[in-house]
Design a protein around this motif. Structure first.
Motif, PDB file in Angstrom:
ATOM      1  N   ASN A   1      -9.081  -4.981  -5.324  1.00 62.60           N
ATOM      2  CA  ASN A   1     -10.413  -5.274  -6.827  1.00 62.60           C
ATOM      3  C   ASN A   1      -9.634  -6.839  -6.975  1.00 62.60           C
ATOM      4  O   ASN A   1      -9.422  -7.189  -8.490  1.00 62.60           O
ATOM      5  CB  ASN A   1     -10.111  -4.370  -8.263  1.00 62.60           C
ATOM      6  N   ARG A   2      -9.529  -7.672  -6.455  1.00 67.79           N
ATOM      7  CA  ARG A   2      -8.911  -8.892  -6.381  1.00 67.79           C
ATOM      8  C   ARG A   2      -7.499  -9.460  -6.759  1.00 67.79           C
ATOM      9  O   ARG A   2      -7.501 -10.528  -7.430  1.00 67.79           O
ATOM     10  CB  ARG A   2     -10.100 -10.214  -6.826  1.00 67.79           C
TER      11      ARG A   2
ATOM     12  N   GLU B   1      -5.738  -5.863  -0.814  1.00 66.69           N
ATOM     13  CA  GLU B   1      -5.802  -6.254  -2.312  1.00 66.69           C
ATOM     14  C   GLU B   1      -7.092  -5.603  -2.492  1.00 66.69           C
ATOM     15  O   GLU B   1      -7.416  -5.224  -2.548  1.00 66.69           O
ATOM     16  CB  GLU B   1      -6.889  -7.959  -1.807  1.00 66.69           C
TER      17      GLU B   1
ATOM     18  N   SER C   1      -7.687  -7.066   5.196  1.00 61.62           N
ATOM     19  CA  SER C   1      -8.585  -6.221   5.081  1.00 61.62           C
ATOM     20  C   SER C   1      -9.199  -5.825   5.474  1.00 61.62           C
ATOM     21  O   SER C   1      -9.525  -7.039   6.485  1.00 61.62           O
ATOM     22  CB  SER C   1      -8.422  -6.630   3.336  1.00 61.62           C
TER      23      SER C   1
ATOM     24  N   SER D   1       0.928  -1.312  -0.093  1.00 63.70           N
ATOM     25  CA  SER D   1      -0.067   0.364   0.355  1.00 63.70           C
ATOM     26  C   SER D   1       0.906   0.908  -0.144  1.00 63.70           C
ATOM     27  O   SER D   1       1.850   1.112   1.081  1.00 63.70           O
ATOM     28  CB  SER D   1      -0.589  -0.150   1.182  1.00 63.70           C
TER      29      SER D   1
ATOM     30  N   SER E   1      -2.123   3.172   6.539  1.00 63.85           N
ATOM     31  CA  SER E   1      -2.186   1.917   5.826  1.00 63.85           C
ATOM     32  C   SER E   1      -2.777   1.157   6.704  1.00 63.85           C
ATOM     33  O   SER E   1      -1.091   0.579   7.989  1.00 63.85           O
ATOM     34  CB  SER E   1      -1.132   1.539   4.975  1.00 63.85           C
ATOM     35  N   ILE E   2      -3.566  -0.222   6.421  1.00 67.83           N
ATOM     36  CA  ILE E   2      -3.355  -0.960   7.671  1.00 67.83           C
ATOM     37  C   ILE E   2      -2.525  -2.272   7.695  1.00 67.83           C
ATOM     38  O   ILE E   2      -2.207  -2.676   8.873  1.00 67.83           O
ATOM     39  CB  ILE E   2      -4.738  -1.318   8.033  1.00 67.83           C
ATOM     40  N   ASN E   3      -2.098  -1.780   6.124  1.00 72.43           N
ATOM     41  CA  ASN E   3      -0.852  -3.352   5.991  1.00 72.43           C
ATOM     42  C   ASN E   3       0.644  -2.748   6.422  1.00 72.43           C
ATOM     43  O   ASN E   3       1.549  -3.557   7.217  1.00 72.43           O
ATOM     44  CB  ASN E   3      -1.155  -3.943   4.266  1.00 72.43           C
TER      45      ASN E   3
HETATM   46  C1  LIG Z   1      -8.553   0.440  -5.446  1.00 68.33           C
HETATM   47  C2  LIG Z   1      -9.352  -0.022  -4.547  1.00 68.33           C
HETATM   48  C3  LIG Z   1      -9.739  -1.341  -5.116  1.00 68.33           C
HETATM   49  C4  LIG Z   1     -10.021  -2.086  -3.555  1.00 68.33           C
HETATM   50  N1  LIG Z   1     -10.261  -3.911  -3.640  1.00 68.33           N
HETATM   51  C5  LIG Z   1      -9.967  -4.741  -2.551  1.00 68.33           C
HETATM   52  C6  LIG Z   1     -10.126  -6.676  -2.380  1.00 68.33           C
HETATM   53  O1  LIG Z   1     -10.721  -6.651  -3.579  1.00 68.33           O
HETATM   54  N2  LIG Z   1     -10.682  -6.638  -2.061  1.00 68.33           N
HETATM   55  C7  LIG Z   1     -10.797  -6.066  -0.343  1.00 68.33           C
HETATM   56  O2  LIG Z   1     -11.313  -6.515   0.594  1.00 68.33           O
HETATM   57  N3  LIG Z   1     -10.462  -4.609  -0.169  1.00 68.33           N
HETATM   58  C8  LIG Z   1     -10.874  -4.442  -0.939  1.00 68.33           C
HETATM   59  N4  LIG Z   1     -10.154  -2.495  -0.694  1.00 68.33           N
HETATM   60  C9  LIG Z   1     -10.040  -2.253   0.281  1.00 68.33           C
HETATM   61  C10 LIG Z   1      -9.111  -2.449   1.414  1.00 68.33           C
HETATM   62  O3  LIG Z   1      -9.275  -3.421   1.445  1.00 68.33           O
HETATM   63  C11 LIG Z   1      -8.534  -1.592   2.175  1.00 68.33           C
HETATM   64  O4  LIG Z   1      -9.191  -0.042   1.308  1.00 68.33           O
HETATM   65  C12 LIG Z   1      -7.712  -1.816   2.914  1.00 68.33           C
HETATM   66  O5  LIG Z   1      -7.491  -0.065   3.463  1.00 68.33           O
HETATM   67  C13 LIG Z   1      -6.273  -0.858   2.020  1.00 68.33           C
HETATM   68  O6  LIG Z   1      -4.936  -1.502   2.693  1.00 68.33           O
HETATM   69  P1  LIG Z   1      -4.114  -0.365   3.297  1.00 68.33           P
HETATM   70  O7  LIG Z   1      -4.992   0.252   4.480  1.00 68.33           O
HETATM   71  O8  LIG Z   1      -3.276  -0.826   3.956  1.00 68.33           O
HETATM   72  O9  LIG Z   1      -3.920   0.811   2.211  1.00 68.33           O
HETATM   73  C14 LIG Z   1      -9.957  -1.903  -2.361  1.00 68.33           C
HETATM   74  C15 LIG Z   1      -9.838  -0.521  -1.881  1.00 68.33           C
HETATM   75  C16 LIG Z   1      -9.394   0.558  -2.949  1.00 68.33           C
HETATM   76  C17 LIG Z   1      -8.743   1.730  -2.538  1.00 68.33           C
END
Ligand SMILES: Cc1cc2nc3c(=O)[nH]c(=O)nc-3n(C[C@H](O)[C@H](O)[C@H](O)COP(=O)(O)O)c2cc1C
Length: 188
Positions: A79-80, A77, A113, A11, A16-18
């Protein structure tokens, strides 16, 4: 032992939660592992025209992977699939042809996520990418973390004992996996 681990945060988000998950993993890891983040945010988008004269960002990425004993991917993740920024970094690492920095580099994958399947689909796709790059991957335990509010503090303290124990076990297994791989495939 000891081993050094270069870790990727998939991320680019400030919140970021990651990244928070990575802090917990570092806290809970055995002392035999040390960690350094391998940054990906300043990499241009890869294309093969760079191969003739790899830019400093690409060289720094490859050197960082090569100087560590193992790599750890902590990824959301999108969009999968894995985020484009992380795929871009792996593309940089894998080239120029014949200089794949991930070749024989032990790796592990984890992700968080807010949803219940906790990056499972992205992780499966990342496994295919790493297999092609010939990185020996820890196949078990798998770690799909549903990040609920308050699960891990900003400093990486885990508030749920069963999650804490699971993450500690994951990192202990990773240390043993790295040792096993490097016993038969000594770092070049
Ligand atoms: C473009 C986009 C696509 C996402 N697609 C998914 C997904 O496919 N599966 C999922 O579980 N979360 C999805 N999410 C939600 C993310 O899990 C969530 O935003 C998470 O906080 C992202 O991790 P980060 O905080 O480390 O950036 C999506 C978020 C974004 C912005």
């Amino acid at each position: 032992m000891p081993y050094t681990v270069g870790y990727f945060i998939g991320s680019l988000s400030q919140n970021s939660i990651n990244r928070t998950l990575s802090k917990a993993l570092i806290r809970l890891a055995p002392e035999s592992l040390t960690f350094e983040e391998i940054p990906i945010k300043d990499l241009p988008l890869y294309n093969r025209d760079f191969d003739a004269d790899y830019p400093a960002e690409g060289r720094a990425l490859k050197e960082a992977i090569e100087r560590h004993d193992a790599v750890l991917f902590v990824t959301p993740e999108f969009n999968r699939d894995i985020p484009g920024a992380l795929k871009n970094a792996i593309d940089w690492a894998s080239r120029p042809w014949g200089t794949n920095s991930l070749n024989q580099k032990p790796s592990a994958i984890i992700g968080a996520s807010p949803g219940k399947i906790g990056t499972a689909v992205a992780q499966q796709n990342l496994r295919g990418i790493l297999a092609f790059c010939n990185s020996p991957q820890m196949s078990a335990p798998e770690a799909y973390i549903q990040f609920t509010p308050g699960l891990i503090t900003e400093d990486g303290e885990v508030n749920d004992p069963s999650t804490e124990e699971f993450l500690r076990h994951f990192m202990e297994e990773f240390a043993q996996f790295v040792q096993r791989v490097l016993t038969v495939l000594p770092k070049g």
